[in-house]
Motif scaffolding. Structure first.
Motif, mmCIF file in Angstrom:
data_model
loop_
_atom_site.group_PDB
_atom_site.id
_atom_site.type_symbol
_atom_site.label_atom_id
_atom_site.label_comp_id
_atom_site.label_asym_id
_atom_site.label_seq_id
_atom_site.Cartn_x
_atom_site.Cartn_y
_atom_site.Cartn_z
ATOM 1 N N GLY A 47 67.997 14.656 79.864
ATOM 2 C CA GLY A 47 66.525 14.759 79.959
ATOM 3 C C GLY A 47 65.865 15.306 81.078
ATOM 4 O O GLY A 47 66.519 16.059 81.747
ATOM 5 N N SER A 48 64.811 14.702 81.612
ATOM 6 C CA SER A 48 64.131 15.456 82.742
ATOM 7 C C SER A 48 64.593 14.500 83.937
ATOM 8 O O SER A 48 64.610 13.357 83.964
ATOM 9 C CB SER A 48 62.780 15.156 82.750
ATOM 10 N N PRO A 49 65.224 15.110 84.874
ATOM 11 C CA PRO A 49 65.811 14.454 86.206
ATOM 12 C C PRO A 49 64.816 13.812 86.831
ATOM 13 O O PRO A 49 64.993 12.755 87.431
ATOM 14 C CB PRO A 49 66.621 15.501 86.878
ATOM 15 N N LYS A 50 63.427 14.326 86.852
ATOM 16 C CA LYS A 50 62.154 13.929 87.466
ATOM 17 C C LYS A 50 62.087 12.776 86.796
ATOM 18 O O LYS A 50 61.397 11.524 87.653
ATOM 19 C CB LYS A 50 61.263 14.729 87.174
ATOM 20 N N ILE A 51 62.156 12.401 85.548
ATOM 21 C CA ILE A 51 61.826 11.082 85.114
ATOM 22 C C ILE A 51 62.984 10.174 85.075
ATOM 23 O O ILE A 51 63.075 9.042 85.380
ATOM 24 C CB ILE A 51 61.121 11.240 83.527
ATOM 25 N N LYS A 52 64.224 10.561 84.753
ATOM 26 C CA LYS A 52 65.238 9.634 84.238
ATOM 27 C C LYS A 52 65.646 9.183 85.836
ATOM 28 O O LYS A 52 65.951 7.816 85.586
ATOM 29 C CB LYS A 52 66.579 10.639 83.711
ATOM 30 N N ILE A 53 65.948 9.852 86.708
ATOM 31 C CA ILE A 53 66.412 9.114 87.944
ATOM 32 C C ILE A 53 65.740 8.059 88.570
ATOM 33 O O ILE A 53 65.842 7.054 88.520
ATOM 34 C CB ILE A 53 66.768 10.281 88.912
ATOM 35 N N PRO A 54 64.367 8.314 88.884
ATOM 36 C CA PRO A 54 63.536 7.221 89.263
ATOM 37 C C PRO A 54 62.945 6.170 88.476
ATOM 38 O O PRO A 54 63.089 4.986 88.917
ATOM 39 C CB PRO A 54 62.203 7.962 89.981
ATOM 40 N N ARG A 55 62.661 6.623 87.324
ATOM 41 C CA ARG A 55 62.050 5.497 86.186
ATOM 42 C C ARG A 55 62.989 4.560 85.416
ATOM 43 O O ARG A 55 62.796 3.826 85.015
ATOM 44 C CB ARG A 55 61.050 6.086 85.355
ATOM 45 N N ASP A 56 64.050 5.434 84.932
ATOM 46 C CA ASP A 56 65.160 4.995 84.045
ATOM 47 C C ASP A 56 66.505 4.648 84.871
ATOM 48 O O ASP A 56 66.653 3.306 84.936
ATOM 49 C CB ASP A 56 65.479 5.721 83.077
ATOM 50 N N LEU A 57 67.087 5.295 85.538
ATOM 51 C CA LEU A 57 68.417 4.965 85.922
ATOM 52 C C LEU A 57 68.435 4.001 87.164
ATOM 53 O O LEU A 57 69.025 3.121 87.267
ATOM 54 C CB LEU A 57 69.010 6.385 86.111
ATOM 55 N N ALA A 58 67.337 4.279 88.033
ATOM 56 C CA ALA A 58 67.332 3.419 89.233
ATOM 57 C C ALA A 58 67.059 2.030 88.979
ATOM 58 O O ALA A 58 67.637 0.727 89.641
ATOM 59 C CB ALA A 58 66.127 3.982 90.171
ATOM 60 N N LYS A 59 66.331 1.891 87.898
ATOM 61 C CA LYS A 59 66.012 0.460 87.510
ATOM 62 C C LYS A 59 67.025 -0.250 86.552
ATOM 63 O O LYS A 59 67.369 -1.366 87.160
ATOM 64 C CB LYS A 59 64.605 0.628 86.629
ATOM 65 N N LYS A 60 67.628 0.560 85.806
ATOM 66 C CA LYS A 60 68.759 -0.005 85.106
ATOM 67 C C LYS A 60 69.833 -0.340 85.892
ATOM 68 O O LYS A 60 70.541 -1.373 85.468
ATOM 69 C CB LYS A 60 69.232 1.312 84.024
ATOM 70 N N HIS A 61 70.190 0.188 86.958
ATOM 71 C CA HIS A 61 71.387 -0.139 87.832
ATOM 72 C C HIS A 61 70.788 -0.706 89.154
ATOM 73 O O HIS A 61 71.735 -1.053 89.980
ATOM 74 C CB HIS A 61 72.229 1.163 88.057
ATOM 75 N N HIS A 62 69.749 -1.248 89.293
ATOM 76 C CA HIS A 62 69.209 -2.189 90.194
ATOM 77 C C HIS A 62 69.618 -1.531 91.517
ATOM 78 O O HIS A 62 70.104 -2.078 92.428
ATOM 79 C CB HIS A 62 69.584 -3.491 90.076
ATOM 80 N N ILE A 63 69.104 -0.293 91.816
ATOM 81 C CA ILE A 63 69.556 0.721 92.855
ATOM 82 C C ILE A 63 68.435 0.326 94.018
ATOM 83 O O ILE A 63 67.322 0.045 93.829
ATOM 84 C CB ILE A 63 69.350 2.103 92.626
ATOM 85 N N ASP A 64 69.043 0.224 95.274
ATOM 86 C CA ASP A 64 67.947 -0.146 96.522
ATOM 87 C C ASP A 64 67.630 1.150 97.381
ATOM 88 O O ASP A 64 66.914 1.160 98.001
ATOM 89 C CB ASP A 64 68.532 -1.157 97.453
ATOM 90 N N LEU A 65 68.573 2.352 97.108
ATOM 91 C CA LEU A 65 68.367 3.543 97.829
ATOM 92 C C LEU A 65 68.966 4.699 96.935
ATOM 93 O O LEU A 65 69.902 4.699 96.440
ATOM 94 C CB LEU A 65 69.151 3.601 99.074
ATOM 95 N N ILE A 66 67.895 5.684 96.793
ATOM 96 C CA ILE A 66 68.279 6.989 96.244
ATOM 97 C C ILE A 66 68.528 8.198 97.238
ATOM 98 O O ILE A 66 67.356 8.189 98.200
ATOM 99 C CB ILE A 66 67.426 7.307 95.148
ATOM 100 N N ILE A 67 69.715 8.808 97.206
ATOM 101 C CA ILE A 67 69.742 9.913 98.099
ATOM 102 C C ILE A 67 69.746 11.138 97.218
ATOM 103 O O ILE A 67 70.512 11.081 96.257
ATOM 104 C CB ILE A 67 71.044 9.910 98.818
#
Length: 150
Positions: free
Chosen positions: A91-111
């Motif tokens: 998909g679109s990395p712009k959308i998938k990383i912050p909106r889907d994957l970060a939430k799905k995996h309960h991330i506290d920090l994205i680098i």
């Protein structure tokens, strides 16, 4: 959220900036005794027209992503990390990383690495790191190299 990170996601794409983000991710994860999730989103928009002529391009892109992430995972384990996973998505990395994957995996920090695009490209399509920073539900660290500062 406390003062320690527990789940750190590093967005990688094979670029030099992503390598620097990955190396910083290992160090931060080790200091925080955190788990590390490496993520690569295959931007399906970039090969939509080509796929009409080459139906296996998606499979090739996924194999390349898997090889890259296996290499990163091995490097992280050699550096002393024990809890390392990776995710490949489409998909679109712009959308998938912050909106889907970060939430799905309960991330506290994205680098992530800083963009390599020039001002005009950012104006028309925007950078992935900019979108991650704007829409992530957690802290974001954008890593810059000397090349990005020149």
């Amino acid at each position: 959220m406390g003062m320690k990170y527990q789940k750190i996601m590093v967005a990688v794409d094979g670029s030099k900036e992503a390598d620097w983000a990955f190396k910083k991710g290992i160090e931060i994860a080790k200091r925080n005794h955190a788990s590390l999730i490496l993520v690569h989103v295959i931007d399906t928009r970039s090969f939509a027209m080509i796929e009409a002529y080459d139906t296996v391009i998606g499979e090739r892109a996924e194999k390349l992503a898997q090889d890259m992430l296996e290499n990163y995972k091995e490097q992280a384990e050699m550096a002393g990390m024990s809890d390392v996973k990776y995710v490949i998505d489409f998909g679109s990395p712009k959308i998938k990383i912050p909106r889907d994957l970060a939430k799905k995996h309960h991330i506290d920090l994205i680098i992530c690495g800083a963009t390599g695009m020039n001002v005009m490209e950012r104006f028309f399509i925007g950078s992935v790191s900019e979108h991650i920073t704007r829409y992530a539900p957690c802290d974001v660290l954008v890593v810059r190299t000397k090349k990005a500062l020149e």
